[in-house]
Design an enzyme around this catalytic site. Structure first.
Site, PDB file in Angstrom:
ATOM      1  N   ASN A  16      30.150  28.668 -53.482  1.00  0.00           N
ATOM      2  CA  ASN A  16      29.365  29.511 -54.390  1.00  0.00           C
ATOM      3  C   ASN A  16      30.286  30.019 -55.512  1.00  0.00           C
ATOM      4  O   ASN A  16      31.307  30.653 -55.231  1.00  0.00           O
ATOM      5  CB  ASN A  16      28.792  30.673 -53.566  1.00  0.00           C
ATOM      6  N   HIS A  19      30.922  34.314 -58.544  1.00  0.00           N
ATOM      7  CA  HIS A  19      31.878  35.369 -58.896  1.00  0.00           C
ATOM      8  C   HIS A  19      32.893  34.948 -59.952  1.00  0.00           C
ATOM      9  O   HIS A  19      33.582  35.796 -60.515  1.00  0.00           O
ATOM     10  CB  HIS A  19      32.511  35.955 -57.646  1.00  0.00           C
ATOM     11  N   HIS A  52      23.606  31.303 -57.919  1.00  0.00           N
ATOM     12  CA  HIS A  52      22.434  32.185 -57.838  1.00  0.00           C
ATOM     13  C   HIS A  52      22.117  32.709 -59.236  1.00  0.00           C
ATOM     14  O   HIS A  52      22.905  33.459 -59.812  1.00  0.00           O
ATOM     15  CB  HIS A  52      22.775  33.345 -56.882  1.00  0.00           C
ATOM     16  N   ARG A  54      20.335  35.189 -60.935  1.00  0.00           N
ATOM     17  CA  ARG A  54      19.610  36.435 -60.640  1.00  0.00           C
ATOM     18  C   ARG A  54      18.703  36.793 -61.800  1.00  0.00           C
ATOM     19  O   ARG A  54      18.958  36.444 -62.952  1.00  0.00           O
ATOM     20  CB  ARG A  54      20.599  37.573 -60.369  1.00  0.00           C
ATOM     21  N   ARG A  58      23.217  38.829 -63.965  1.00  0.00           N
ATOM     22  CA  ARG A  58      24.484  39.578 -63.942  1.00  0.00           C
ATOM     23  C   ARG A  58      25.708  38.676 -63.797  1.00  0.00           C
ATOM     24  O   ARG A  58      26.800  39.070 -64.146  1.00  0.00           O
ATOM     25  CB  ARG A  58      24.478  40.647 -62.852  1.00  0.00           C
ATOM     26  N   GLU A  79      20.137  29.017 -55.932  1.00  0.00           N
ATOM     27  CA  GLU A  79      19.584  30.197 -55.251  1.00  0.00           C
ATOM     28  C   GLU A  79      18.756  30.996 -56.230  1.00  0.00           C
ATOM     29  O   GLU A  79      19.196  31.253 -57.358  1.00  0.00           O
ATOM     30  CB  GLU A  79      20.721  31.102 -54.772  1.00  0.00           C
ATOM     31  N   THR A 110      23.194  40.010 -52.077  1.00  0.00           N
ATOM     32  CA  THR A 110      21.952  39.814 -51.322  1.00  0.00           C
ATOM     33  C   THR A 110      22.104  40.490 -49.964  1.00  0.00           C
ATOM     34  O   THR A 110      22.853  40.032 -49.112  1.00  0.00           O
ATOM     35  CB  THR A 110      21.679  38.300 -51.153  1.00  0.00           C
ATOM     36  N   GLU A 160      18.679  29.182 -44.057  1.00  0.00           N
ATOM     37  CA  GLU A 160      20.076  29.608 -44.112  1.00  0.00           C
ATOM     38  C   GLU A 160      20.157  30.960 -43.415  1.00  0.00           C
ATOM     39  O   GLU A 160      19.490  31.924 -43.818  1.00  0.00           O
ATOM     40  CB  GLU A 160      20.567  29.704 -45.560  1.00  0.00           C
ATOM     41  N   HIS A 203      27.178  34.028 -46.128  1.00  0.00           N
ATOM     42  CA  HIS A 203      27.292  35.387 -46.643  1.00  0.00           C
ATOM     43  C   HIS A 203      28.437  36.122 -45.961  1.00  0.00           C
ATOM     44  O   HIS A 203      28.404  36.336 -44.752  1.00  0.00           O
ATOM     45  CB  HIS A 203      26.009  36.214 -46.511  1.00  0.00           C
TER      46      HIS A 203
HETATM   47  N1  PXP Z   1      24.292  32.206 -49.135  1.00  0.00           N
HETATM   48  C1  PXP Z   1      23.421  32.977 -49.817  1.00  0.00           C
HETATM   49  C2  PXP Z   1      21.968  32.698 -49.659  1.00  0.00           C
HETATM   50  C3  PXP Z   1      23.875  33.992 -50.682  1.00  0.00           C
HETATM   51  O1  PXP Z   1      22.992  34.759 -51.359  1.00  0.00           O
HETATM   52  C4  PXP Z   1      25.257  34.176 -50.850  1.00  0.00           C
HETATM   53  C5  PXP Z   1      25.760  35.215 -51.801  1.00  0.00           C
HETATM   54  O2  PXP Z   1      25.375  34.924 -53.090  1.00  0.00           O
HETATM   55  C6  PXP Z   1      26.118  33.331 -50.134  1.00  0.00           C
HETATM   56  C7  PXP Z   1      25.616  32.371 -49.258  1.00  0.00           C
HETATM   57  C8  PXP Z   1      27.602  33.436 -50.275  1.00  0.00           C
HETATM   58  O3  PXP Z   1      28.041  34.677 -49.836  1.00  0.00           O
HETATM   59  P1  PXP Z   1      29.520  35.123 -50.153  1.00  0.00           P
HETATM   60  O4  PXP Z   1      29.671  35.122 -51.633  1.00  0.00           O
HETATM   61  O5  PXP Z   1      29.603  36.483 -49.541  1.00  0.00           O
HETATM   62  O6  PXP Z   1      30.427  34.123 -49.486  1.00  0.00           O
END
Ligand code: PXP
Length: 253
Positions: A16, A19, A52, A54, A58, A79, A110, A160, A203
């Site tokens: 992901n 960030h 994602h 949003r 952001r 996402e 999330t 998931e 997550h």
């Molecule tokens: N899976 C989903 C559905 C998420 O919303 C997120 C966070 O955006 C992640 C995985 C990844 O989580 P993290 O960034 O905490 O590893």
């Protein structure tokens, strides 16, 4: 990401890159570029990229999604919240996978899983066109049998499981809670698989928390972002991903 049968037991890593965009947006310029991070993740062995979009944009922007669709050789897991606007964007791009997540403006990330059971009819109608367009629809949910059954009924192919509560309990040193969360995740991953759903998880996963989840035989994909992007500050993105991959493979082996 690539279409697989329920007998296939390989474990994919989805990176992901939200960030990277968070850091870029803190200055409002062009760097660091999340697409560059996605390409590097791809070279480092990521099986897919998760982003994602949003509602408040952001981190990831519409332009990032356009560029990711253009640049990636691995599948994009898009996402999004279950809104009309996001559905239109997904239908325009037709990414490999669409993961439906709950979204609240005031949250930092999330926070929980989607309430599928309460909104079953609405969600069934919402995901149907996405499935018709060829996207694999995944639902981000808590390890809760009621929600899993509802996800199955609405026609999702993938769930998931939200690993946030397990990871938080570990970070807080509440090991009794952590182990209880892990047991629920293990039981529900097996239950979802028994219904014919493909199981993903993610997550808050870190080097310390990934292995017990990676060891669940039914889990086919982990989506990991925040920790990897943070770790990349210290050791670089490629080694950070390689170490996660190694831990996942070890746990599986
Ligand atoms: N899976 C989903 C559905 C998420 O919303 C997120 C966070 O955006 C992640 C995985 C990844 O989580 P993290 O960034 O905490 O590893």
């Amino acid at each position: 990401m690539a279409q697989t049968s329920l007998q296939d037991t390989t474990l994919r890593l989805g990176v992901n890159i939200d960030h990277v965009a968070t850091v870029r947006n803190a200055r409002g310029g062009q760097t660091p570029d999340p697409v560059r991070a996605a390409k590097l993740a791809e070279e480092a062995g990521a099986d897919g990229i998760t982003a994602h979009l949003r509602e408040d944009r952001r981190h990831i922007t519409d332009t990032d999604i356009d560029a990711l669709m253009e640049a990636l050789n691995v599948p994009l897991n898009f996402e999004m919240a279950a809104t009309e606007e996001m559905q239109k964007i997904a239908l325009r791009h037709k990414p490999h996978a669409v993961c439906i997540v709950p979204e609240k403006r005031e949250e930092r990330t999330t926070e929980g899983g989607l309430e599928v059971a309460r909104d079953e009819n609405k969600l069934a109608h919402f995901i149907a066109p996405l499935r018709d367009a060829g996207c694999r629809v995944s639902i981000f949910i808590a390890a809760d049998q009621r929600q899993i059954e509802a996800a199955h009924r609405i026609g999702a192919e993938v769930i998931e499981l939200h690993t946030g509560a397990y990871c938080d309990a570990h970070a807080e040193g509440d090991f009794a809670k952590r182990d209880a969360e892990l047991a629920a995740l293990r039981e529900m991953s097996s239950f979802a698989h028994s219904l014919g759903l493909e199981v993903h998880a993610g997550h808050g996963l870190t080097y310390e928390t990934v292995q017990p989840i990676a060891a669940f035989p039914e889990v086919r994909e982990l989506n990991i972002g925040h920790f990897l992007i943070g770790e990349a500050i210290f050791r670089g993105l490629t080694p950070a991903i390689a170490e996660m991959r190694r831990l996942m493979d070890d746990a599986r082996g």
